[in-house]
Design an enzyme around this catalytic site. Sequence first.
Site, short mmCIF file in Angstrom:
data_model
loop_
_atom_site.label_atom_id
_atom_site.label_comp_id
_atom_site.label_asym_id
_atom_site.label_seq_id
_atom_site.Cartn_x
_atom_site.Cartn_y
_atom_site.Cartn_z
N GLY A 238 57.35 69.05 50.35
CA GLY A 238 57.71 70.28 51.04
C GLY A 238 56.56 71.07 51.63
O GLY A 238 56.76 72.19 52.09
N THR A 242 55.36 65.85 57.00
CA THR A 242 56.17 65.30 58.09
C THR A 242 56.18 66.24 59.28
O THR A 242 56.20 65.80 60.44
CB THR A 242 57.61 65.04 57.59
OG1 THR A 242 57.55 64.24 56.41
CG2 THR A 242 58.42 64.31 58.65
N GLU A 459 64.80 88.79 25.90
CA GLU A 459 64.15 89.06 27.18
C GLU A 459 63.24 90.29 27.09
O GLU A 459 62.19 90.34 27.73
CB GLU A 459 65.21 89.27 28.28
CG GLU A 459 66.11 88.06 28.50
CD GLU A 459 65.35 86.82 28.89
OE1 GLU A 459 64.25 86.94 29.47
OE2 GLU A 459 65.83 85.71 28.61
#
Length: 671
Positions: A238, A242, A459
């Site tokens: 990513g 390309t 958390e």
Amino acid sequence: MAKDNNTNKKPKFSSWWIYGSIIVLLIGFQFFGSSNLSNTKKTTTSELQEYLRNGDISKILIITNTNQAKVFLSDEALQKDVHQDVNIKPWLPSTGAVPQYVLDYGDLQIFQNEITEIKKENNLDTIVEFDKESNLFMEMLLSILPFVLIIGIWIYLMRRMSGGGGGGAGGQIFNIGKSKAKLFDEKTDTRTSFKDVAGLEGAKEEVEEIVEFLKHPDKYTSLGGKIPKGALLVGPPGTGKTLLAKAVAGEAKVPFFSLSGSDFVEMFVGVGASRVRDLFKQAKDKSPAIIFIDEIDAIGRARGKNNFTGSNDERENTLNQLLTEMDGFGTNTNVIVLAATNRADVLDKALMRAGRFDRQIYVDLPDIRERKEIFEVHLRPIKTSEKLDLDFLARQTPGFSGADIANVCNEAALIAARKEKKAVSKQDFLDAVDRIVGGLEKKNKIITPGEKKTIAYHEAGHATVSWMLEHAAPLVKVTIVPRGQSLGAAWYLPEERLIVRPEQMKDEMCATLGGRAAEKVIFDKISTGALSDLEKVTKQARAMVTVYGLNDELGNLTYYDSSGQTDYSFSKPYSEETARKIDIEISKLIEEQYVRAIEVLKENKDKLTILAERLLEKEVIFKEDLEKIFGKRPFEKEFDEKGQEIPKEAVEDALVSEKTSAEPDKEEENK
């Protein structure tokens, strides 16, 4: 003009017409060769006996293998009115005598005895013959049919393997060894340019020089330089490898052959090597040209690996042909090979050497400045409701690749459309980041109050420990709304470091263990909710001990092999005693940080409880909520407009200068 159009619309000749005609002729031969079109009539045994007694029958032919009898009448009998239905000549000529009647008999012996008895009673000279009937056409067809089926299946497979479609009178049967590379036309097919590639300055500069080689080769060859034969784009998925190749295709204005490494791989022996030869032949004929092979690790893996059978490996033959072609053509042919992979460690050394791939261009994950440029590119087609702070978005996406950022922009547009908005806002981008990092939000998931309280304290423990440790990543947001497979999540903004020190890794491990530590401090119980946390810290601790050499007990040793050769070995690169020592050191390192997290939470137990209660009330809290509870974080870092960290001394100097400049105003007020 109309005439030309009609001419062009004429149907093309197809070989299927030949196949169809042959089948029709064979069926017709079988159909016409039989007695189906004659005037033969079916009769019964009683009628046959009556005709026999009347002397109408001249011959009876008994077919023993089909239990059928054919009856031939005499010429006198054919003139009788009772036989007028069978006295019509067939409209097609026949090679033999055609019977007038046919019947199916049961038992042969009984049927034969009845005929013999009637002949004796009436003194008849009727001929009785026995024969066996055979169908030569069917026998020939059955003998040939297996070979026809095998040849037909082979032709079908060859057509499928070679890509289907037309291409001449034999179809694609003999084109299986041809290259499957797509040739791009610079005028129509390629629309990408280097302006569409944001960031990647170093890689883009190298690739631009390759394009310059092809456009003005004399500029370099006049000084004695040689045009490079190949460039290998290496980097994580990513990052734009390309996309860089597409930009080269758009900028070079030369024939550009593009294909994947898997296009060379086939089930037939020798096909891959044949396609490599054909590809380079086409490129040489159209030189100057560029060949781009995406995911070259499909055929470029190191030879001799995983070939336990000792048999001929088609992939190795293809690689050998590629090596020969790349080193075979001269420097004046102007054919350059571009290749991309994210597994450079498994490529064959012969493929990586100079003279084949002269350049290795590393395409890394974008930094904060490059992420801002990538956002600018992908935000062009998106309609935003306000002027977005791109520096803020770039800081919110650490570790994101170019493809991830494109996904964030697209996801933000989809979220805005889902909410019936006319434009995309800043909150939509934040929701998109949460959606990609954490997964889909599941507000309807059934969670008991006890579980929800445990998740909230878990958390809150992460948030508290990370807030109190200097090198832990600063918190951005905490939520107990389930996302994806997680029941709760905490978002951090990690500092982008090029090197990491042991104290930084230990602080991160301690913050990661803060969730389980909070469960232990508050409930004196632990749960399975810390699975992902334990997996993360175990990997970090193992890396500190076995990879980075940051453990005093083992010393400056690493068991990491960058070449990837250890992936194919069945033994560990250390002894059993060292393995036991590694396990002990990893466990000791994790337990030390767990105890440290418990101590931090015990010191701030009251603030931890307030934070958890607020989290249960709001379900989502932000950095501002933590500042109200804990106060300003003493280790907070400031960033400039470009996203660069401002040194702490510069911030203090700025505050001092602001204070001194404000003092004369106070004196004026006093006067």
